[in-house]
Design a protein around this motif. Structure first.
Motif, PDB file in Angstrom:
ATOM      1  N   GLN A  76       0.828  -1.209   0.000  1.00  0.00           N
ATOM      2  CA  GLN A  76       0.000   0.000   0.000  1.00  0.00           C
ATOM      3  C   GLN A  76       0.861   1.256   0.000  1.00  0.00           C
ATOM      4  OE1 GLN A  76      -2.522  -0.382   3.458  1.00  0.00           O
ATOM      5  NE2 GLN A  76      -3.075  -2.482   2.938  1.00  0.00           N
ATOM      6  N   ALA A  77       1.918   1.257   0.815  1.00  0.00           N
ATOM      7  CA  ALA A  77       2.767   2.439   0.928  1.00  0.00           C
ATOM      8  C   ALA A  77       3.485   2.728  -0.391  1.00  0.00           C
ATOM      9  CB  ALA A  77       3.772   2.254   2.060  1.00  0.00           C
ATOM     10  N   LYS A  78       4.035   1.703  -1.016  1.00  0.00           N
ATOM     11  CA  LYS A  78       4.748   1.898  -2.280  1.00  0.00           C
ATOM     12  C   LYS A  78       3.793   2.362  -3.384  1.00  0.00           C
ATOM     13  CE  LYS A  78       7.580  -1.570  -3.213  1.00  0.00           C
ATOM     14  NZ  LYS A  78       8.176  -2.930  -3.211  1.00  0.00           N
ATOM     15  N   ALA A  79       2.616   1.747  -3.443  1.00  0.00           N
ATOM     16  CA  ALA A  79       1.634   2.162  -4.450  1.00  0.00           C
ATOM     17  C   ALA A  79       1.217   3.617  -4.231  1.00  0.00           C
ATOM     18  CB  ALA A  79       0.417   1.238  -4.409  1.00  0.00           C
ATOM     19  N   SER A  80       1.063   4.020  -2.964  1.00  0.00           N
ATOM     20  CA  SER A  80       0.665   5.397  -2.655  1.00  0.00           C
ATOM     21  C   SER A  80       1.742   6.387  -3.064  1.00  0.00           C
ATOM     22  CB  SER A  80       0.378   5.527  -1.155  1.00  0.00           C
ATOM     23  OG  SER A  80      -0.660   4.654  -0.752  1.00  0.00           O
ATOM     24  N   LEU A  81       2.991   6.054  -2.774  1.00  0.00           N
ATOM     25  CA  LEU A  81       4.076   6.975  -3.098  1.00  0.00           C
ATOM     26  C   LEU A  81       4.290   7.069  -4.610  1.00  0.00           C
ATOM     27  CD1 LEU A  81       6.275   8.884  -2.446  1.00  0.00           C
ATOM     28  CD2 LEU A  81       7.678   7.005  -1.589  1.00  0.00           C
TER      29      LEU A  81
ATOM     30  N   GLN B  18      -7.887   1.430  -1.885  1.00  0.00           N
ATOM     31  CA  GLN B  18      -8.168   2.792  -1.445  1.00  0.00           C
ATOM     32  C   GLN B  18      -7.080   3.779  -1.872  1.00  0.00           C
ATOM     33  OE1 GLN B  18      -8.577   2.229   2.849  1.00  0.00           O
ATOM     34  NE2 GLN B  18     -10.800   2.363   2.676  1.00  0.00           N
ATOM     35  N   VAL B  19      -5.985   3.273  -2.430  1.00  0.00           N
ATOM     36  CA  VAL B  19      -4.825   4.121  -2.693  1.00  0.00           C
ATOM     37  C   VAL B  19      -5.186   5.305  -3.573  1.00  0.00           C
ATOM     38  CG1 VAL B  19      -2.605   4.227  -3.874  1.00  0.00           C
ATOM     39  CG2 VAL B  19      -3.083   2.350  -2.294  1.00  0.00           C
ATOM     40  N   GLU B  20      -5.757   5.051  -4.741  1.00  0.00           N
ATOM     41  CA  GLU B  20      -6.012   6.148  -5.681  1.00  0.00           C
ATOM     42  C   GLU B  20      -6.998   7.154  -5.115  1.00  0.00           C
ATOM     43  OE1 GLU B  20      -7.422   6.905 -10.321  1.00  0.00           O
ATOM     44  OE2 GLU B  20      -6.933   4.876  -9.610  1.00  0.00           O
ATOM     45  N   GLU B  21      -8.108   6.660  -4.529  1.00  0.00           N
ATOM     46  CA  GLU B  21      -9.124   7.566  -3.995  1.00  0.00           C
ATOM     47  C   GLU B  21      -8.567   8.436  -2.875  1.00  0.00           C
ATOM     48  OE1 GLU B  21     -13.185   7.307  -1.271  1.00  0.00           O
ATOM     49  OE2 GLU B  21     -12.225   5.475  -2.010  1.00  0.00           O
TER      50      GLU B  21
END
Length: 761
Positions: free
Chosen positions: A373-378, A515-518
């Motif tokens: 999740q963290a890598k996808a968010s960054l 939830q990353v993109e939203e």
């Protein structure tokens, strides 16, 4: 008399004795094998209820995966815990009732201690203990005094319950003198404010305390001077209460999930409802009318291993932008106001170049799904940077790397290097967050006024030295604004919200990859648009004690939330500020405020938070801050770091001479975490998890709850808990059943042979 043998002799040709013996042996062997194979695939789960007699066990007596508690007489089932969460949403406020059920299936008198999370803004004000058919209501006392009362009751054999705050979002319940076979219920209540972001309203119930990384104590010493006037050694521990926030954690590879939890939400939004959504749990939603819903878990109960998050939206496209509520308590009126500033039109916005410092936590607690999740968010955030922006990336565990020596332009080359750097990250090691925050707040541009400096910090916040982080932010924030992104199923929301408050930024939580993109899109809407700054509130007629005392900046879609204690409900309140470079104001007439519930508790809780922040920022001395916290807590009957709730049954129950044993109840590893990344590699192959179930309540306790006006606790099966140090309990029961069946068959065969020999004589 005609015998069976005579009948067979006269009606059929006689079979030879050897053939009959061989046939008998074949039939018995087949039967034994069938019994053995059936035992491999059929299990009979034992159950127990509150009234079941106790039986002492040996480790080899337990079924595969059972959890045992060691006693002087052998092994018995450990103390078990069931949890019932009942939430009532009334417009802007939430009233929560948490019931914890402690079941002692051992033959010993037990003291059970359980560490659990609550929302950091929750105002805990009620404690009830149910023992048998008696309901004991708790009182607020100064923390040290409450502990003394509890210890005295424990020594005297009286049942007692103690609720203590370890952090604003970590609490401990201790229950003394739970007798053999007894069930004791402990119920706390708290008041909380509904969260709002744009058109979405929400609540969050934390359900498990994630294991904290606690930096080792620092031992500072110097050499003795030659003149004999030497220095001694001094000890500095950044987490002096590390033992109180570090409960035992079960390895999910060796134990089934424990602490089953039931959740019910009674939602009365105060406006026609549209979409109602649970983000991490399957739920059943019952519609009672246009403004109300009843939400329950679809599975009945779930293990306490991830936060429960519920959100709702109004049926209309435009959400309410203003809310005003009042409550009269004693001689004062309490006010709660929500005001969402308007969004500036895109054409009128002046995009400002930004200097964004991204910090990503790749420590062991981020293992499993959290690092994904963290890598996808960054990576998503890097893709949102504009050509006139600058950026840098910092990664940390117990070490730290800064990608570029200084902030670099957000061009294709630098973004490509950053994306490759982030993609290669793996989770491992400790969580030294303070050095990473220092590096992020170090302004290497010498206060370049052309760029807005923003720090985006992605972490689960799983540390015990929060205060060190807060002090670092206070000392070094300069012109930076800090935006915290909470990652995973059980983030440290106290750290996130307080760090964002001190850093004049905002907090966003991402609990799942979908939830990353939203959530990141919402965060960048805050980063890319002007904040509402220079806010002030003026009351025309009433004398007001306002919290927060200094109004924070608010970002796009965020409401400004004010709580005030008024001497009279008259006149109006005018709120003013600036959206970018444009003035903004709104005036609210107080006479139009609607009735609210628990607003005095929310005001007091927020005033306590103000005192704690003032202590951190050194606007108040520690002594003055403590006086303010203690005075507010005692007046409004709230649990704080200086006050606790204590309930004591005046009738002694533990007989003289009977010893009392302490058990620290274990918790689950938060969902998605990697056990080996946090605690190291396992020393032995994992046993297949299994579950020993139990009925969680007794008739007497349920009757007592109903008669006292309390809600019924969990009535669902409760798996048995255990600590990490418990013995292995896997057995070879299935193999023993096969061998036993074969020996039984052999015995029957020998018996038949002897019978045939006797008849032949």
């Amino acid at each position: 008399m005609t015998t069976c043998d005579d009948f067979m002799t006269t009606r059929r040709p006689r079979m030879s004795r050897k053939m009959r013996i061989a046939l008998f042996f074949l039939v018995e062997t087949v039967a034994a094998l069938l019994i053995g194979f059936a035992a491999l695939f059929i299990s009979f789960d034992p159950g127990w209820s509150a009234e079941a007699p106790l039986t002492m066990l040996k480790p080899n007596d337990a079924r595969t995966g059972s959890l045992l508690f060691k006693t002087d007489d052998g092994y018995a089932d450990a103390v078990r815990l069931g949890i019932d969460v009942d939430l009532t949403v009334s417009g802007p406020t939430i009233r929560a009732r948490i019931t914890q059920l402690f079941r002692n299936p051992t033959q010993n008198w037990m003291e059970a201690t359980y560490v659990y999370p609550l929302p950091p803004g929750g105002a805990v004000d009620t404690l009830k203990m149910v023992a048998g058919d008696r309901v004991i209501v708790g009182d607020i006392k100064e923390r040290q005094r409450a502990r003394v009362i509890y210890e005295e009751a424990k020594r005297s054999g009286q049942k007692a319950a103690l609720t203590e705050q370890e952090r604003p979002n970590i609490f401990t319940n201790s229950v003394a003198n739970i007798g053999p076979g007894e069930t004791v219920l402990v119920q706390i209540e708290y008041q909380e404010q509904v969260a709002q972001n744009g058109s979405e309203f929400s609540l969050r119930v934390p359900m498990v305390v994630g294991p904290r990384y606690n930096p080792a104590p620092v031992v500072q010493s110097v050499d003795f001077r030659p003149d004999g006037q030497g220095w001694g050694a001094s000890h500095v521990d950044p987490v002096p209460d590390r033992n109180r926030i570090s409960p035992p954690v079960l390895d999910p590879a060796e134990n089934a999930p424990i602490n089953p939890t039931k959740i019910t939400v009674h939602l009365d939004a105060g406006f026609p409802l549209g979409d109602v959504k649970s983000h991490h749990h399957a739920v059943q939603i019952e519609s009672t009318d246009a403004t109300s819903r009843v939400i329950k878990l679809a599975d009945g109960v779930v293990p306490a291993d991830r936060d429960f998050e519920l959100s709702w939206k109004p049926a209309a496209e435009t959400a309410p932008s203003v809310g005003l509520f009042r409550e009269h308590v004693g001689n004062a009126d309490y006010l709660l106001a929500f005001v969402t500033p308007p969004t500036v039109a895109e054409a009128q916005q002046k995009p400002l170049p930004r200097d964004v410092i991204f910090v990503i936590d790749n420590s062991g607690s981020m293992g499993g799904t959290s690092i994904v999740q963290a890598k996808a968010s960054l990576i998503y955030a890097l893709g949102r940077l504009q050509p006139n922006d600058r950026f840098n990336v910092i990664r940390f565990d117990h070490t730290m790397d800064v990608l570029f020596p200084a902030s670099v332009p957000a061009d294709a080359e630098h973004l490509g290097r950053a994306t490759s750097f982030v993609s290669a990250l793996q989770a491992a090691g400790g969580t030294e967050m303070v050095p990473a925050m220092r590096a992020a707040l170090t302004d290497d541009t010498n206060g370049d006024g052309d760029h807005v400096r923003q720090v985006v910090f992605l972490t689960d916040g799983a540390i015990g030295n929060e205060q060190q982080l807060f002090e670092t932010i206070t000392a070094m924030r300069g012109r930076s604004r800090i935006f915290m992104v909470g990652i995973g199923s059980a983030p440290n929301t106290f750290l996130m919200t307080r760090a964002a408050e001190l850093g004049r930024g905002a907090f966003t939580h991402i609990g799942a990859v979908d939830q990353v993109e939203e959530r990141m899109r919402g965060l960048f809407a805050k980063l890319e648009n002007p904040a509402v700054t220079g806010l002030s509130a003026t009351f025309s007629e009433a004398k007001a004690d306002l919290t927060p005392a200094t109004l924070p900046d608010v970002y796009r879609d965020e409401p400004l939330v004010l709580a005030a204690k008024l001497d009279k409900l008259a006149g109006s309140v005018a709120i003013k500020g600036k959206i970018g470079d444009r003035p903004w104001s709104v005036t609210l007439p107080l006479a139009n405020a609607a009735e609210g519930k628990g607003l005095s508790k929310l005001w007091a809780r927020r005033k306590i938070d103000d005192a704690e922040v003032a202590r951190t920022t050194r606007q108040l001395s520690p002594e003055d801050a403590d006086k303010s916290v203690l005075s507010l807590a005692l007046e409004h009957q709230l649990v704080t770091r200086l006050t606790s709730l204590i309930a004591v049954d005046q009738t002694p129950s533990r007989p003289d001479g009977q010893p009392l044993k302490l058990v620290n109840l274990p918790i689950n590893l938060p969902a998605g975490w990697d056990f080996e990344k946090v605690f190291g590699e396992r020393a032995r192959p994992p046993a297949p998890p299994a579950e020993l179930r139990a009925e969680a309540d007794g008739h007497a306790q349920v009757t007592a709850l109903k008669s006292a006006g309390l809600r019924q606790p969990v009535a669902a099966p409760v798996p048995a808990p255990a600590t990490l140090t418990l013995a292995k309990t896997a057995t070879d029961a299935e193999l023993s059943m096969i061998l036993g069946a074969m020996l039984m068959a052999l015995g029957l065969m020998l018996l038949a042979l002897n019978r045939r020999r006797a008849l032949a004589r």
